[in-house]
Scaffold this motif. Sequence first.
Motif, PDB file in Angstrom:
ATOM      1  N   GLY A 157      70.983 -47.732 -14.781  1.00 34.25           N
ATOM      2  CA  GLY A 157      70.469 -47.202 -14.056  1.00 34.25           C
ATOM      3  C   GLY A 157      70.324 -47.631 -12.730  1.00 34.25           C
ATOM      4  O   GLY A 157      70.486 -48.949 -12.338  1.00 34.25           O
ATOM      5  N   ARG A 158      70.389 -47.052 -11.820  1.00 28.23           N
ATOM      6  CA  ARG A 158      70.057 -47.274 -10.195  1.00 28.23           C
ATOM      7  C   ARG A 158      68.660 -48.000 -10.154  1.00 28.23           C
ATOM      8  O   ARG A 158      67.913 -47.075 -10.678  1.00 28.23           O
ATOM      9  N   ALA A 159      68.546 -49.403  -9.905  1.00 27.05           N
ATOM     10  CA  ALA A 159      67.299 -49.695  -9.317  1.00 27.05           C
ATOM     11  C   ALA A 159      65.954 -48.607  -7.976  1.00 27.05           C
ATOM     12  O   ALA A 159      67.039 -48.489  -7.105  1.00 27.05           O
ATOM     13  N   GLY A 160      65.551 -48.281  -8.399  1.00 24.16           N
ATOM     14  CA  GLY A 160      64.442 -47.271  -7.881  1.00 24.16           C
ATOM     15  C   GLY A 160      64.476 -45.912  -8.612  1.00 24.16           C
ATOM     16  O   GLY A 160      63.567 -44.889  -7.963  1.00 24.16           O
ATOM     17  N   ALA A 161      65.196 -45.334  -9.505  1.00 24.18           N
ATOM     18  CA  ALA A 161      65.864 -43.944  -9.590  1.00 24.18           C
ATOM     19  C   ALA A 161      65.041 -43.765 -10.452  1.00 24.18           C
ATOM     20  O   ALA A 161      63.813 -44.920 -10.507  1.00 24.18           O
ATOM     21  N   ALA A 162      64.516 -42.297 -10.362  1.00 23.66           N
ATOM     22  CA  ALA A 162      63.546 -41.989 -11.295  1.00 23.66           C
ATOM     23  C   ALA A 162      63.309 -42.003 -12.963  1.00 23.66           C
ATOM     24  O   ALA A 162      64.365 -41.300 -13.297  1.00 23.66           O
ATOM     25  N   ASN A 163      62.283 -41.874 -13.757  1.00 25.09           N
ATOM     26  CA  ASN A 163      62.408 -42.031 -15.530  1.00 25.09           C
ATOM     27  C   ASN A 163      62.851 -40.460 -15.245  1.00 25.09           C
ATOM     28  O   ASN A 163      62.325 -39.150 -15.007  1.00 25.09           O
ATOM     29  N   LEU A 164      64.244 -40.210 -16.352  1.00 30.07           N
ATOM     30  CA  LEU A 164      65.192 -39.231 -16.546  1.00 30.07           C
ATOM     31  C   LEU A 164      64.425 -38.677 -17.387  1.00 30.07           C
ATOM     32  O   LEU A 164      64.011 -36.867 -17.337  1.00 30.07           O
ATOM     33  N   ASP A 165      63.153 -38.533 -18.105  1.00 31.56           N
ATOM     34  CA  ASP A 165      62.715 -38.127 -18.846  1.00 31.56           C
ATOM     35  C   ASP A 165      61.125 -37.570 -18.330  1.00 31.56           C
ATOM     36  O   ASP A 165      60.775 -36.965 -19.185  1.00 31.56           O
ATOM     37  N   VAL A 166      60.945 -37.132 -16.857  1.00 32.56           N
ATOM     38  CA  VAL A 166      60.069 -36.826 -16.471  1.00 32.56           C
ATOM     39  C   VAL A 166      60.086 -35.180 -16.064  1.00 32.56           C
ATOM     40  O   VAL A 166      61.033 -36.120 -14.839  1.00 32.56           O
ATOM     41  N   LEU A 167      59.584 -34.720 -16.461  1.00 30.23           N
ATOM     42  CA  LEU A 167      59.890 -33.609 -14.868  1.00 30.23           C
ATOM     43  C   LEU A 167      59.088 -33.355 -13.563  1.00 30.23           C
ATOM     44  O   LEU A 167      57.815 -33.304 -13.742  1.00 30.23           O
ATOM     45  N   GLN A 168      59.678 -33.069 -12.401  1.00 33.34           N
ATOM     46  CA  GLN A 168      59.611 -33.753 -11.577  1.00 33.34           C
ATOM     47  C   GLN A 168      59.020 -32.205 -10.416  1.00 33.34           C
ATOM     48  O   GLN A 168      59.665 -31.487 -10.655  1.00 33.34           O
ATOM     49  N   VAL A 169      57.748 -32.185 -10.839  1.00 31.83           N
ATOM     50  CA  VAL A 169      56.894 -30.606 -10.151  1.00 31.83           C
ATOM     51  C   VAL A 169      56.594 -30.525  -8.603  1.00 31.83           C
ATOM     52  O   VAL A 169      55.525 -31.954  -9.055  1.00 31.83           O
ATOM     53  N   VAL A 170      57.639 -30.135  -7.736  1.00 33.08           N
ATOM     54  CA  VAL A 170      56.630 -30.620  -5.967  1.00 33.08           C
ATOM     55  C   VAL A 170      56.656 -29.221  -5.495  1.00 33.08           C
ATOM     56  O   VAL A 170      57.105 -28.282  -5.177  1.00 33.08           O
ATOM     57  N   GLU A 171      54.665 -28.886  -5.112  1.00 39.89           N
ATOM     58  CA  GLU A 171      54.233 -28.015  -4.846  1.00 39.89           C
ATOM     59  C   GLU A 171      54.088 -27.955  -3.471  1.00 39.89           C
ATOM     60  O   GLU A 171      52.812 -29.129  -3.305  1.00 39.89           O
ATOM     61  N   TYR A 172      54.372 -27.283  -2.537  1.00 39.92           N
ATOM     62  CA  TYR A 172      53.548 -27.054  -1.002  1.00 39.92           C
ATOM     63  C   TYR A 172      51.710 -26.764  -1.248  1.00 39.92           C
ATOM     64  O   TYR A 172      51.788 -25.525  -1.514  1.00 39.92           O
TER      65      TYR A 172
END
Length: 619
Positions: free
Chosen positions: A402-417
């Motif tokens: 994978g790309r160096a510095g890419a996030a783990n695809l097994d993690v669901l990322q939720v960004v909230e304000y």
Amino acid sequence: MSTESAPKRRRVTRSPSPEKYYNLDESYEPYVPIAQRRQAKLAKLSSLGAASDKEKAKRAQEEADERADEEREEELRKEKARRERTLLMEAQEVHNRKAAEDAQKTEVEKAEEKDAEILAAIAARRKLASDLELAKGIQYTEPLKTSWRPPKYIRERPDEENRRLREKYHIVVEGEDVPPPIEHFQDMKIPDALLKFLKSKRISMPTPIQLQGIPVAFSGRDMIGIAFTGSGKTLAFCLPLIMFACEEEAKLPLVKGEGPVGVILCPSRELASQTYENILQWTDALSREGKYPRLNTLLCIGGISMSEQSHVLNNGLHIVVATPGRLIDMLEKKRFTFNNCKYLCMDEADRMIDLGFEDDVRNIMSFFKRQRQTLLFSATMPRKIQDFAQQSLIKPVLVNVGRAGAANLDVLQVVEYVKQEAKMVYLLECLQKTAPPVIVFSDNKNEVDDIQEYLLLKGVEAVAIHGSKSQEERQYAIKAFKSGAKDVMVASGVASKGLDFNDIQHVIIFSMPKEIEDYVHQIGRTGRSGKTGIATTFVNMNTPEQTLLDLKYLLMEAGQKVPPFLLTIDDPRAVQGGSLKGCPVCGGLGHSISNCPKLEDTQRRQMASHRSNVDTGGY
């Protein structure tokens, strides 16, 4: 005598002589033969030509003298002007000239030139090598030779089949004569005792980084290993060292004062402790059946008493797991030496050879007395760090999953304000998403303590860990959290690098770190070993826009849902028509090297260190 007189003679008048007659005609020219006239003419012409040449030469000399006089006068005038000229005037002219040139360039060209200057400064760093090697110009050209060989059917496997296997597991390799990938632990010639132990831990098949990385390490090759968090990198670099140490012990047992065979460097005490515990488990399982010798492993970190491990130092030492500061201290005190050390691995290597840690690594390198096999592993290793590392390695093999510095695809990322004042209350809601254990990250040490205190008041079993706590407190927090005695661990970035916690389903990032690398490591505490997990991140107006832009591109790359407020953030480089290559220093996709927060933080640390040295006289 006669008286007659004699007759008188008459004077006769002669006619003029011919000569006198001819002289009377003044126009008369005597006759000159043609041959004489021709010679006379030629002589006259020759005399006229010589006179003309002398005149021309005289005229040319006069002109040259005049030019020389003019040049001398001009030089004197310039010299006088230079004496009257001030440095301020020169600087102003240079500034004006540069300003005129810059005015003709676009913003994109200016940014690219600035980035190129910074990259050139980084590339100018001398390579990682011991002082002895640098002083004597020692250069190794061939990797270390080992006794390991893959099975015959794998050695004879065509290159096309190897390429197909790498594509199947999304492995990218670079280097000369790359060893073939091996899909089964048995074919790597790993002892049965160790295979049984791995199966008991539900490890039956190698992960992609192990599938290619272990054969490379077994072959004695220098290596750069890059794979996402939780992909099994620790086994990939510990297993080769264990087998090499067993081989050395079997050949000639080590006695007191000898060793180590290899060393593993870690950026934090917690990561070093975790790696040490894993090695103890694997070496115990290997020696339990009696076929393989017992190996001595030393944990060399700050905050613990080394006298507690005197029994290890009193015997032959095989493996050292260490953090840089304590390792340098032990080497300087000659508690052990690197005279026969031939294996060096750096975990989270991009941090270890980063600008801020480079001096420590060079200091450690100076204790090596022979050629060594060097391995660098990390989940985030930007291209510029890779290039710099390759200068210091011998025919290295790059293994990239994978790309160096890419996030783990097994993690669901939720960004909230979430507004700053509402974070604490919303944190309690987020804790209801999944069952414990949960990790909460914050870069601010005071905030870590505040969050723990708030959770304890609300009846949540929580522990806290950050750099200002004692080693005993940090060890207690990790042990209590791992054992399940505590449901929540509130941590600073010290717990984000490489630590492996069982069954973490949820990671909450209370304050978004400025460096996107730290974010990748923090969310990587969940979704490990093929499991899935959730990462919830709080952002608000206090989060730098550049960090949000990095986060936006990371979510897009991983195929995650991008919240609307992130979509509204425009990339100024896109407006200028520049290319979105990302930062070669930290790997962030939302900025260039000139705006890199990691580089700014490193420069700030260096300036603080320099001021400290000046204030204390360099001590």
